[in-house]
Design a protein around this motif. Sequence first.
Motif, mmCIF file in Angstrom:
data_model
loop_
_atom_site.group_PDB
_atom_site.id
_atom_site.type_symbol
_atom_site.label_atom_id
_atom_site.label_comp_id
_atom_site.label_asym_id
_atom_site.label_seq_id
_atom_site.Cartn_x
_atom_site.Cartn_y
_atom_site.Cartn_z
ATOM 1 N N ALA A 134 39.435 47.739 36.941
ATOM 2 C CA ALA A 134 39.141 48.740 37.972
ATOM 3 C C ALA A 134 37.645 48.933 38.186
ATOM 4 C CB ALA A 134 39.789 50.069 37.604
ATOM 5 N N GLY A 135 36.820 48.468 37.249
ATOM 6 C CA GLY A 135 35.368 48.648 37.377
ATOM 7 C C GLY A 135 34.676 47.351 37.751
ATOM 8 N N PRO A 136 33.347 47.366 37.729
ATOM 9 C CA PRO A 136 32.583 46.170 38.096
ATOM 10 C C PRO A 136 32.794 44.990 37.137
ATOM 11 C CG PRO A 136 31.124 48.001 37.444
ATOM 12 C CD PRO A 136 32.506 48.551 37.478
ATOM 13 N N TRP B 280 44.494 44.354 44.502
ATOM 14 C CA TRP B 280 44.981 43.258 43.647
ATOM 15 C C TRP B 280 43.974 42.129 43.776
ATOM 16 C CZ3 TRP B 280 48.603 42.916 39.961
ATOM 17 C CH2 TRP B 280 49.003 41.640 39.530
ATOM 18 N N SER B 281 43.084 41.997 42.800
ATOM 19 C CA SER B 281 41.971 41.057 42.922
ATOM 20 C C SER B 281 42.423 39.637 42.603
ATOM 21 C CB SER B 281 40.848 41.476 41.971
ATOM 22 O OG SER B 281 41.326 41.487 40.644
ATOM 23 N N LEU C 133 44.426 48.824 37.322
ATOM 24 C CA LEU C 133 43.892 48.566 38.670
ATOM 25 C C LEU C 133 43.874 49.864 39.473
ATOM 26 C CD1 LEU C 133 46.026 45.366 39.198
ATOM 27 C CD2 LEU C 133 43.524 45.401 39.297
ATOM 28 N N PRO C 134 43.064 49.918 40.534
ATOM 29 C CA PRO C 134 43.117 51.099 41.406
ATOM 30 C C PRO C 134 44.550 51.284 41.904
ATOM 31 C CG PRO C 134 41.296 49.666 42.025
ATOM 32 C CD PRO C 134 42.095 48.917 40.997
ATOM 33 N N ALA D 53 47.675 37.517 35.792
ATOM 34 C CA ALA D 53 49.130 37.688 35.886
ATOM 35 C C ALA D 53 49.821 36.320 35.848
ATOM 36 C CB ALA D 53 49.493 38.450 37.153
ATOM 37 N N ALA D 54 49.231 35.346 36.522
ATOM 38 C CA ALA D 54 49.842 34.007 36.535
ATOM 39 C C ALA D 54 49.855 33.412 35.128
ATOM 40 C CB ALA D 54 49.079 33.094 37.498
#
Length: 303
Positions: A173-175, A68-69, A88-89, A76-77
């Motif tokens: 999920a990626g760079p 959760w980055s 996400l992963p 999300a906020a």
Amino acid sequence: MTVREAAALIRAGGLVAFATETVYGLGANALDAAAVRRIYEIKGRPATSPLIVHVSSVGMARDLAAGWSELAGRLAALYWPGPLTLVLPKRPHVPGVVTAGLDTVALRMPAHPQALELIATAGVPVAAPSANRFTQLSPTTARHVQDAFEGRVPVLDGGPCAVGIESTVLSLAGPAPVLLRPGMIPRDELVAIAGPLAEPAAGPEAAGGAHASPGQHERHYQPRTPLYLDHGEGRPGRGLLLRHGRELPATASEYAARLYGILHEADAAGYDWIAIEPPPGGAVWEGIRDRLQRAAARRTEGT
Ligand code: AMP
Ligand code: MG
């Protein structure tokens, strides 16, 4: 059916269709692989199309995502509850059937009070694709769901959907973030928050055979009546022309809210063809253009 009854059904491994602000979803307990398999069966959906998991809190989302980055938290906020899905992963306990074998999971907190109450009461994340048969028009009323499944699926009626087209899907999920499916959140707004977006991997075969985004099937969101993106001039038979600002609303948000309902009605009216005037360019129309192009895809594919 009441929210309590629907939540009990979900907990018991059943399926329930429910309203969200985007379209109606066909929901099952996301942690119950057998229940999720039944969603694919009843929709006739290929197992290669992953499902969105609906949550009632950020905590529930974080329990399912491995990473959760900081960006996920900010998005999300800003947008949850709302029509933004974050990829996400995934954590290991999210069943592979939900994610079509991918190591990522799509998460969304819907902005419909009844959907949030359903998920919170069930106490489990709810996997739900749109509550229609595969490739067909998405439902925006309980009646559309009843018609699609001929009453075989219990429906929690939450009224007509306010947004009207499917969520924006953004992969983190990626760079670099990738817009997998445009929706009603304009691309430039996402860029302002998330930075430059990378292009989606080419072709539906990306990500080991599973669709990186099932919304990327070229044919999707289709009425039974042949649909064209033009003015219908010179086409034989009895047709219906839907013009921007006339039969279809003038603003993008009203247009999206009414689009599937108008197409469901047009489909039921038995026309030989439906023509839709191409909608305007511009970021706020991108999600609508995407759905219309897929709805009309059979014409250009010749299938
Ligand atoms: P629908 O078929 O309307 O329910 O749409 C489902 C959406 O879920 C698709 O457009 C995908 O973008 C998205 N999705 C679900 N899981 C994943 C995943 N693991 N990776 C990428 N996209 C996903
Ligand atoms: Mg769908």
